[in-house]
Scaffold this active site. Structure first.
Site, PDB file in Angstrom:
ATOM      1  N   ARG A 104      39.613  37.777  45.436  1.00 32.98           N
ATOM      2  CA  ARG A 104      40.256  38.368  46.617  1.00 32.98           C
ATOM      3  C   ARG A 104      40.032  39.860  46.602  1.00 32.98           C
ATOM      4  O   ARG A 104      40.289  40.519  45.592  1.00 32.98           O
ATOM      5  CB  ARG A 104      41.772  38.122  46.590  1.00 32.98           C
ATOM      6  CG  ARG A 104      42.172  36.730  46.842  1.00 32.98           C
ATOM      7  CD  ARG A 104      43.608  36.610  47.273  1.00 32.98           C
ATOM      8  NE  ARG A 104      44.573  37.409  46.543  1.00 32.98           N
ATOM      9  CZ  ARG A 104      45.863  37.441  46.813  1.00 32.98           C
ATOM     10  NH1 ARG A 104      46.335  36.728  47.815  1.00 32.98           N
ATOM     11  NH2 ARG A 104      46.696  38.162  46.112  1.00 32.98           N
ATOM     12  N   THR A 108      42.084  44.059  51.331  1.00 36.48           N
ATOM     13  CA  THR A 108      42.218  43.191  52.516  1.00 36.48           C
ATOM     14  C   THR A 108      42.785  41.813  52.168  1.00 36.48           C
ATOM     15  O   THR A 108      43.216  41.089  53.062  1.00 36.48           O
ATOM     16  CB  THR A 108      40.836  42.957  53.162  1.00 36.48           C
ATOM     17  OG1 THR A 108      40.021  42.222  52.216  1.00 36.48           O
ATOM     18  CG2 THR A 108      40.138  44.274  53.485  1.00 36.48           C
ATOM     19  N   ASP A 200      49.521  36.975  38.304  1.00 30.42           N
ATOM     20  CA  ASP A 200      48.089  36.732  38.512  1.00 30.42           C
ATOM     21  C   ASP A 200      47.633  35.614  37.572  1.00 30.42           C
ATOM     22  O   ASP A 200      47.551  35.810  36.352  1.00 30.42           O
ATOM     23  CB  ASP A 200      47.301  38.027  38.238  1.00 30.42           C
ATOM     24  CG  ASP A 200      45.839  37.867  38.620  1.00 30.42           C
ATOM     25  OD1 ASP A 200      45.188  36.922  38.113  1.00 30.42           O
ATOM     26  OD2 ASP A 200      45.341  38.668  39.423  1.00 30.42           O
ATOM     27  N   ASP A 203      44.463  36.267  35.304  1.00 31.53           N
ATOM     28  CA  ASP A 203      44.743  37.188  34.192  1.00 31.53           C
ATOM     29  C   ASP A 203      45.588  36.514  33.121  1.00 31.53           C
ATOM     30  O   ASP A 203      45.378  36.727  31.926  1.00 31.53           O
ATOM     31  CB  ASP A 203      45.471  38.442  34.705  1.00 31.53           C
ATOM     32  CG  ASP A 203      44.516  39.412  35.387  1.00 31.53           C
ATOM     33  OD1 ASP A 203      43.288  39.244  35.239  1.00 31.53           O
ATOM     34  OD2 ASP A 203      45.000  40.334  36.071  1.00 31.53           O
TER      35      ASP A 203
HETATM   36  C1  PRP Z   1      43.552  34.020  42.873  1.00 31.67           C
HETATM   37  C2  PRP Z   1      43.824  32.523  42.793  1.00 31.67           C
HETATM   38  C3  PRP Z   1      43.177  32.018  44.053  1.00 31.67           C
HETATM   39  C4  PRP Z   1      43.431  33.136  45.016  1.00 31.67           C
HETATM   40  C5  PRP Z   1      44.566  32.731  45.906  1.00 31.67           C
HETATM   41  O1  PRP Z   1      42.265  34.304  42.487  1.00 31.67           O
HETATM   42  O2  PRP Z   1      43.311  31.939  41.644  1.00 31.67           O
HETATM   43  O3  PRP Z   1      41.800  31.754  43.938  1.00 31.67           O
HETATM   44  O4  PRP Z   1      43.782  34.293  44.249  1.00 31.67           O
HETATM   45  O5  PRP Z   1      44.767  33.673  46.893  1.00 31.67           O
HETATM   46  P1  PRP Z   1      44.545  33.367  48.434  1.00 31.67           P
HETATM   47  O6  PRP Z   1      45.165  32.052  48.705  1.00 31.67           O
HETATM   48  O7  PRP Z   1      45.258  34.517  49.082  1.00 31.67           O
HETATM   49  O8  PRP Z   1      43.065  33.390  48.712  1.00 31.67           O
HETATM   50  P2  PRP Z   1      41.765  35.817  42.300  1.00 31.67           P
HETATM   51  O9  PRP Z   1      41.150  36.311  43.575  1.00 31.67           O
HETATM   52  O10 PRP Z   1      42.847  36.649  41.712  1.00 31.67           O
HETATM   53  O11 PRP Z   1      40.561  35.646  41.299  1.00 31.67           O
HETATM   54  P3  PRP Z   1      40.595  35.205  39.741  1.00 31.67           P
HETATM   55  O12 PRP Z   1      40.988  33.744  39.707  1.00 31.67           O
HETATM   56  O13 PRP Z   1      39.194  35.430  39.313  1.00 31.67           O
HETATM   57  O14 PRP Z   1      41.590  36.090  39.019  1.00 31.67           O
HETATM   58  N1  URA Z   2      46.644  34.939  43.152  1.00 34.82           N
HETATM   59  C1  URA Z   2      47.405  34.850  42.026  1.00 34.82           C
HETATM   60  O1  URA Z   2      46.870  34.684  40.910  1.00 34.82           O
HETATM   61  N2  URA Z   2      48.743  34.941  42.154  1.00 34.82           N
HETATM   62  C2  URA Z   2      49.348  35.095  43.346  1.00 34.82           C
HETATM   63  O2  URA Z   2      50.585  35.154  43.394  1.00 34.82           O
HETATM   64  C3  URA Z   2      48.538  35.193  44.498  1.00 34.82           C
HETATM   65  C4  URA Z   2      47.199  35.100  44.372  1.00 34.82           C
END
Ligand code: PRP
Ligand code: URA
Length: 209
Positions: A104, A108, A200, A203
């Protein structure tokens, strides 16, 4: 939203509460994600077709059901969805695994795709897309768009925690997809994080910051 299934099992609820705790460390967090995925998979795969086959027991020959028909593909949305794969493979060890990379944008909150590799051909497979967090729904909607563009048809999506906003968006964008959720949370905050959520997920699974 008749394509949405909120799972009500006490084991799932209990383990989600443990995930939420900010004092739960990486090792335990990973194990919990895997265990919850397995419990959710048990529910989400209830409709797998079975066919009677002939088996010889030590006592006699009988007809007895085994999984039949469609093959499975598990498709985690990177990174956090990866944490759920082991739990599902414990149930369905012969499933193929594809990957979709999404992150993400911090400003944005729009998803950016950086990787896509799916089992080929994918048309005949039942596909389980995994991501622990369904927040705005942008990542899940785009990932499923991509899978459909590659020919995927019979798709299920599994999220451990969802926000109402993301659940509505995904359900409306893909009414043909069955959506399984471990817990529906209250709302998103100004940074599009789920409240109360668990922070997160990527993480916490991988020990990054
Ligand atoms: C997180 C999560 C989803 C997304 C959800 O991933 O694992 O993929 O955010 O958010 P959304 O519904 O608003 O799209 P992130 O972008 O943090 O990537 P990561 O898993 O690599 O940490
Ligand atoms: N992605 C995450 O990992 N946690 C949230 O709460 C939203 C998006």
């Amino acid at each position: 939203m008749n394509n949405v299934y909120i799972l009500e099992h006490p084991l799932i609820k209990h383990k989600i509460s443990m995930l939420r705790d900010k004092n739960t460390g990486t090792n335990e967090f990973r194990k919990l994600i895997e265990e919850i995925a397995m419990l959710m998979g048990y529910e989400a795969l209830r409709d797998l077709p079975v066919k009677d086959v002939q088996i010889e027991t030590p006592i006699e020959t009988c007809m007895t059901p085994m999984i039949a028909g469609r093959k499975l593909a598990i498709v985690p949305i990177l990174r956090a969805g990866l944490g759920m794969v082991g739990g599902l493979l414990a149930l369905t060890p012969t499933a193929k695994v594809g990957h979709i990379g999404m992150y993400r944008d911090e400003e944005t909150h729009e998803p950016q795709e950086y990787y896509c590799k799916l089992p080929n051909p994918i048309e005949e497979r039942t596909i389980i897309v995994t991501d622990p967090m369904l927040a705005t729904g942008g990542s899940a909607v785009d990932a499923i768009n991509q899978i459909k563009a590659h020919g995927g048809k019979n798709i299920k999506f599994m999220a451990i925690i969802a926000a109402p906003e993301g659940l509505k968006k995904l359900s409306e964008a893909h009414p043909d997809v069955q959506i399984y959720v471990g817990q529906l949370d209250r709302c998103l905050n100004e940074n599009a994080y789920i409240c109360p959520g668990l922070g997160d997920a990527g993480d916490r699974i991988f020990g990054t910051k």
